[in-house]
Design a protein around this motif. Structure first.
Motif, mmCIF file in Angstrom:
data_model
loop_
_atom_site.group_PDB
_atom_site.id
_atom_site.type_symbol
_atom_site.label_atom_id
_atom_site.label_comp_id
_atom_site.label_asym_id
_atom_site.label_seq_id
_atom_site.Cartn_x
_atom_site.Cartn_y
_atom_site.Cartn_z
ATOM 1 N N GLN A 114 -3.130 6.268 -5.094
ATOM 2 C CA GLN A 114 -2.761 5.795 -3.758
ATOM 3 C C GLN A 114 -1.261 5.543 -3.653
ATOM 4 O O GLN A 114 -0.635 5.836 -2.622
ATOM 5 C CB GLN A 114 -3.509 4.489 -3.421
ATOM 6 C CG GLN A 114 -5.019 4.610 -3.425
ATOM 7 C CD GLN A 114 -5.628 4.232 -4.779
ATOM 8 O OE1 GLN A 114 -5.148 4.689 -5.829
ATOM 9 N NE2 GLN A 114 -6.676 3.416 -4.728
ATOM 10 N N SER A 133 1.195 7.010 -5.400
ATOM 11 C CA SER A 133 1.918 8.288 -5.346
ATOM 12 C C SER A 133 1.796 8.916 -3.957
ATOM 13 O O SER A 133 2.769 9.466 -3.423
ATOM 14 C CB SER A 133 1.382 9.245 -6.415
ATOM 15 O OG SER A 133 1.624 8.727 -7.710
ATOM 16 N N TYR A 134 0.591 8.818 -3.366
ATOM 17 C CA TYR A 134 0.382 9.391 -2.037
ATOM 18 C C TYR A 134 1.312 8.740 -1.009
ATOM 19 O O TYR A 134 1.943 9.425 -0.198
ATOM 20 C CB TYR A 134 -1.089 9.213 -1.631
ATOM 21 C CG TYR A 134 -1.399 9.682 -0.227
ATOM 22 C CD1 TYR A 134 -1.493 11.047 0.078
ATOM 23 C CD2 TYR A 134 -1.587 8.758 0.797
ATOM 24 C CE1 TYR A 134 -1.760 11.472 1.370
ATOM 25 C CE2 TYR A 134 -1.869 9.172 2.088
ATOM 26 C CZ TYR A 134 -1.944 10.539 2.374
ATOM 27 O OH TYR A 134 -2.223 10.955 3.657
ATOM 28 N N LYS A 135 1.422 7.399 -1.050
ATOM 29 C CA LYS A 135 2.278 6.688 -0.104
ATOM 30 C C LYS A 135 3.753 7.020 -0.327
ATOM 31 O O LYS A 135 4.521 7.156 0.632
ATOM 32 C CB LYS A 135 2.054 5.184 -0.218
ATOM 33 C CG LYS A 135 0.691 4.728 0.276
ATOM 34 C CD LYS A 135 0.501 3.232 0.095
ATOM 35 C CE LYS A 135 -0.878 2.783 0.568
ATOM 36 N NZ LYS A 135 -1.082 1.335 0.360
ATOM 37 N N GLN A 174 4.462 10.406 1.067
ATOM 38 C CA GLN A 174 4.564 10.347 2.520
ATOM 39 C C GLN A 174 5.944 9.870 2.971
ATOM 40 O O GLN A 174 6.514 10.388 3.923
ATOM 41 C CB GLN A 174 3.497 9.383 3.083
ATOM 42 C CG GLN A 174 2.112 9.988 3.215
ATOM 43 C CD GLN A 174 1.158 9.051 3.931
ATOM 44 O OE1 GLN A 174 1.170 7.847 3.706
ATOM 45 N NE2 GLN A 174 0.322 9.613 4.799
ATOM 46 N N GLN A 212 7.438 15.346 -0.841
ATOM 47 C CA GLN A 212 6.797 15.849 -2.058
ATOM 48 C C GLN A 212 7.876 16.338 -3.023
ATOM 49 O O GLN A 212 8.677 17.205 -2.681
ATOM 50 C CB GLN A 212 5.863 17.016 -1.701
ATOM 51 C CG GLN A 212 5.034 17.531 -2.854
ATOM 52 C CD GLN A 212 3.724 16.773 -2.975
ATOM 53 O OE1 GLN A 212 3.379 15.960 -2.132
ATOM 54 N NE2 GLN A 212 2.996 17.041 -4.026
#
Length: 560
Positions: A330, A332-334, A337, A341
């Motif tokens: 979670q 890394s995803y934030k 965003q 990337q």
């Protein structure tokens, strides 16, 4: 009543002088023997009493003293006062020296043991990933030690920096399939407060470590200042008037052919209150300093206890690491965003799984039996209990000094005020004048010592100011704040001193919030005033700042 007693005393002295010539001259052999026993080597001691017209201090009636004897009695009296004060203050001085050393050793060894414990457990638990990034943790402990020993370290900023560095290393390890650049890491740092990758551990640990280190460092600095003040004030500088009064009290009985007669207790008290008037003036500030030390000692026992904060720090940091590991996907995803990337590194996912396996190994802290003992095998609680008992005994020490010196059989004949078998300064008989109060201004009518109350001892005033500044610092530490003294070299001058110095080092200083740095010898310059604690602790007034600045400047010459 004081006037009536003084008149009676004057009449008794006058009668003894008038009656003196009618008495048969005394043999001076006892005086010779007593002088030899005290270590004097006079060229000529009269065989019998003679006229005392040549005497300048002792009564000028019949005497067993030559001018040489009176002069040497004066020199010995000065030395004996110095020895009496040194002997009386020995326990005070030795306590501050030994307890400063014990606390300092304890805190330094606590830091070393904590770092060693963390290193051993992290090597065992995290292996290679930890060893490749161990300098992050080494820097943390190096900065904590530098703060404690007097370095200019902003604790809050330093701890924030530690977690930022740890986040960078952890994110890079957990996302090794990407190329993580410096610019990308900078972008991540902007989102740290929102992301909270380590949960609430950094916030809690920062509060605990900051308060604990402020209290520990300030307490050891307080012991250092107390040690230096006690050492300096115990070195007595006698005025000529004091030396004359001491000679008259201690040795004029030799001239009167009664060397075994001791001074009256109240007589001794008035002489000592006159000679030690400036030392007594130290007492009000000394008592406030002792009270402030006792307050900070309470913090060492409670939630500001550095031992209870540091011993489990390895567990707390590991919890933070595990928190980030558990939420790495979670997180890394934030980050992707917000920062975009990152470019693939071409290494695939194999390395990521390896790192995850390593970090999934749960941390096992030392059991109580395994954890190393702290300094000298003692505990902070035992040290604090001991120092609190000692500090309480030292309240009113300087105003009690005359009473301690004039104890029966040390200097005086006894406690009775109407004892007619003691030396009253003129003859063997009662001492009628009342005992004066303590302090310089109360000596204006001292019947034994001429004291200039318009000229306070500058050296004693410097010690009073040192105590006042340290007391203010202790009170702030009790509230979790730090007043620090800016070191021009950005370092403490001594290793393992707690205060970063070997002298009582109080000089120019600035206010700061809980992250404040520095105390050290030869301070100069100033540091920024932080306002992060303003919401909790009101900022000091301009008048207070100005007053403290003037106090610090007055001390500048002393500590150099």
């Amino acid at each position: 009543m004081l006037r009536i007693r003084t008149v009676l005393w004057t009449l008794s002295v006058a009668l003894s002088v008038v009656a003196g010539p009618d008495f048969k001259a005394h043999n001076c052999s006892e005086v010779r023997q007593a002088s030899i026993a005290k270590g004097f080597s006079f060229e000529n001691v009269p065989l019998q009493e003679m006229s005392g017209d040549h005497l300048r201090v002792c009564p000028q009636g019949s005497t067993c003293c030559t001018s040489e004897m009176e002069d040497k009695f004066g020199q010995r009296s000065k030395l004996e006062l110095e020895n009496l004060v040194d002997e009386t203050s020995h326990e005070l001085r030795s306590t501050f020296v030994s307890r400063h050393k014990k606390f300092d050793e304890f805190f330094l060894e606590l830091l070393e043991n904590t770092e060693r414990s963390l290193n051993e457990m992290f090597v065992r638990t995290y292996g290679k990933p930890y060893m490749q990034n161990s300098e992050v943790f080494q820097n943390l402990f190096a900065e904590l030690k530098r703060y404690y020993t007097g370095g200019n370290v902003n604790l809050e900023e330093m701890l924030n920096d530690f977690w930022s560095r740890l986040l960078e290393r952890m994110f890079t390890l957990l996302n090794s399939q990407y190329v993580i650049t410096e610019d990308y890491l900078e972008c991540i740092s902007k989102y740290t407060d929102q992301l909270k990758p380590f949960g609430d551990v950094p916030k809690k640990l920062k509060a605990q470590v900051t308060r604990a280190f402020i209290v520990a460092r300030t307490f050891v600095q307080g012991l250092s200042v107390g040690r230096e003040v006690a050492s300096r004030v115990s070195k007595v500088s006698s005025t000529p008037a004091c030396i004359r009064a001491l000679t008259k009290m201690m040795y004029c009985t030799y001239c009167q052919a009664m060397p075994s007669v001791k001074p009256c207790n109240n007589y001794c008290l008035n002489v000592m209150k006159g000679c030690l008037a400036n030392q007594a003036d130290l007492d009000p500030e000394w008592n406030q300093y002792i009270d402030a030390m006792l307050l900070v000692a309470q913090r060492l026992e409670g939630p500001f206890n550095i031992e209870s904060v540091m011993e489990p720090i390895d567990v707390k940091i590991s919890e933070a690491i595990m928190n980030m590991q558990d939420n790495s996907v979670q997180l890394s995803y934030k980050v992707f965003q917000g920062c975009g990337q990152p470019k693939p590194s071409g290494m695939g996912g194999r390395s990521t799984r390896g790192v995850s396996d390593v970090f999934n190994a749960r941390f096992r802290p030392y059991s109580p039996e395994e954890r190393p003992t702290t300094a000298a095998g003692t505990s902070l609680d035992r040290l604090v209990i001991d120092i609190k008992e000692k500090l309480k005994l030292f309240k009113k020490f300087w105003s009690n000094l005359p009473e301690d010196i004039c104890k029966p059989h040390r200097v005086t004949a006894g406690n009775a005020t109407d004892d007619d078998q003691c030396w009253n300064g003129h003859t063997k008989g009662r001492y009628f004048p009342e005992v004066l109060k303590d302090g310089l201004t109360n000596q204006v009518n001292n019947p034994e010592v001429g004291v200039d109350i318009t000229r306070p001892d500058t050296f004693i005033r410097q010690q009073i100011m040192a105590l006042r500044v340290m007391t203010n610092k202790l009170k702030n530490a009790y509230n979790g704040n730090d007043i620090y003294f800016q070191d021009s070299s950005d370092e403490g001058s001594g290793s393992g001193s707690g205060s970063g110095c070997t002298e009582a080092c109080v000089t120019e200083f600035d206010f700061a919030s809980t992250e404040a740095p520095v105390v050290g010898a030869d301070r100069s310059g100033s540091g920024p005033m932080e306002d992060s604690a303003a919401a909790t602790h009101p900022a000091p007034s301009a008048a207070l700042l100005a007053s403290l600045a003037l106090s610090a400047l007055a001390l500048h010459r002393l500590w150099r």
